[in-house]
Design a protein around this motif. Structure first.
Motif, PDB file in Angstrom:
ATOM      1  N   ILE A 165      47.231  50.164  48.459  1.00  0.00           N
ATOM      2  CA  ILE A 165      46.253  49.327  47.802  1.00  0.00           C
ATOM      3  C   ILE A 165      45.321  50.288  47.382  1.00  0.00           C
ATOM      4  N   VAL A 166      44.607  50.312  46.359  1.00  0.00           N
ATOM      5  CA  VAL A 166      43.431  51.223  45.900  1.00  0.00           C
ATOM      6  C   VAL A 166      42.476  50.604  45.210  1.00  0.00           C
ATOM      7  N   THR A 167      41.199  50.901  45.528  1.00  0.00           N
ATOM      8  CA  THR A 167      40.020  50.240  44.756  1.00  0.00           C
ATOM      9  C   THR A 167      39.273  51.312  43.947  1.00  0.00           C
ATOM     10  N   TRP A 168      38.612  50.864  42.962  1.00  0.00           N
ATOM     11  CA  TRP A 168      37.620  52.066  42.267  1.00  0.00           C
ATOM     12  C   TRP A 168      36.536  51.034  41.491  1.00  0.00           C
ATOM     13  N   THR A 169      35.515  51.823  41.037  1.00  0.00           N
ATOM     14  CA  THR A 169      34.769  51.538  40.123  1.00  0.00           C
ATOM     15  C   THR A 169      34.954  52.098  38.889  1.00  0.00           C
ATOM     16  N   GLY A 170      34.928  51.284  37.724  1.00  0.00           N
ATOM     17  CA  GLY A 170      34.993  51.680  36.356  1.00  0.00           C
ATOM     18  C   GLY A 170      34.132  52.753  35.912  1.00  0.00           C
ATOM     19  N   ASN A 171      34.510  53.826  35.111  1.00  0.00           N
ATOM     20  CA  ASN A 171      33.668  54.624  34.278  1.00  0.00           C
ATOM     21  C   ASN A 171      33.788  54.512  32.781  1.00  0.00           C
ATOM     22  N   GLY A 172      34.913  53.877  32.320  1.00  0.00           N
ATOM     23  CA  GLY A 172      35.001  53.799  30.842  1.00  0.00           C
ATOM     24  C   GLY A 172      35.746  55.207  30.193  1.00  0.00           C
TER      25      GLY A 172
END
Length: 206
Positions: free
Chosen positions: A107-114
């Motif tokens: 499982i991985v998580t991230w904050t988008g950067n477009g």
């Protein structure tokens, strides 16, 4: 043990489900569904925490459930409260638990950067399936599967959704790039990488 299917009859009392999976120490995903009523499909994972859930039958953002749903991840399973979605006395339930383990699940998580980018993972092998969901906005679930294009052998050109049968093509999902044993690739689509939005991906080995 890295996977469990576990069934129970609800009892309206907070309880622990002992399925032999070490979620508190190793991490993972538990998916719960009533077998006897039209409740949602509830997804709880250790990266988002026991107080938060996603519903795979809906596009909604993650839901702050609190202890009436999943109250804890344990070394031998998990604990649930008294909510209809997980433990009503008039219902029967199924759970499917996937423990994080190399060559099986991560499982991985991230904050988008477009912007086109890669995200590191610890699966230890090339993902055969990736299920991505924006957690702070109502957006579609976006699914990569290695078998979606067996003739052309280009699964990185397509995505699947839980709610539509036909595959869709768009380079903005996976940047037309296959995942590797260390990274997944994302395009600029708001389904997977909108600036400032938060995401979770469930990765399964091929």
């Amino acid at each position: 043990d890295v996977f469990s299917t576990y069934l129970w009859k609800g009892n309206d009392t907070s309880r622990s489900i002992n399925n032999g999976i070490d979620l508190s120490g190793k991490g993972g995903l538990t998916w719960i569904k009533s077998r006897s009523d039209t409740e949602s499909h509830w997804w709880f994972d250790t990266d988002n925490g026991a107080d938060w859930a996603l519903r795979s039958n809906l596009t909604n953002a993650r839901y702050n459930t609190g202890s009436p749903y999943m109250s804890a991840f344990n070394s031998n399973g998990f604990s649930v409260g008294t909510h209809d979605g997980v433990n009503d006395a008039s219902q029967e339930y199924s759970s499917w638990t996937f423990r994080k383990a190399k060559g099986f699940c991560d499982i991985v998580t991230w904050t988008g950067n477009g912007t086109n980018r890669t995200i590191a993972h610890n699966l230890g092998s090339v993902p055969g399936m990736m299920i991505v969901k924006c957690t702070n906005q109502s957006r579609d679930w976006t699914i990569y599967h290695q078998g979606v294009d067996p003739v052309g052998n280009s699964p990185e050109s397509y995505r699947l959704k839980f709610y539509i049968s036909a595959k869709q093509t768009n380079a903005a999902y996976w940047h037309t790039t296959k995942p590797t044993s260390t990274h997944i690739s994302l395009g600029s689509s708001n389904q997977v990488n909108e600036t400032g939005d938060t995401y979770v991906a469930y990765l399964f080995a091929g």
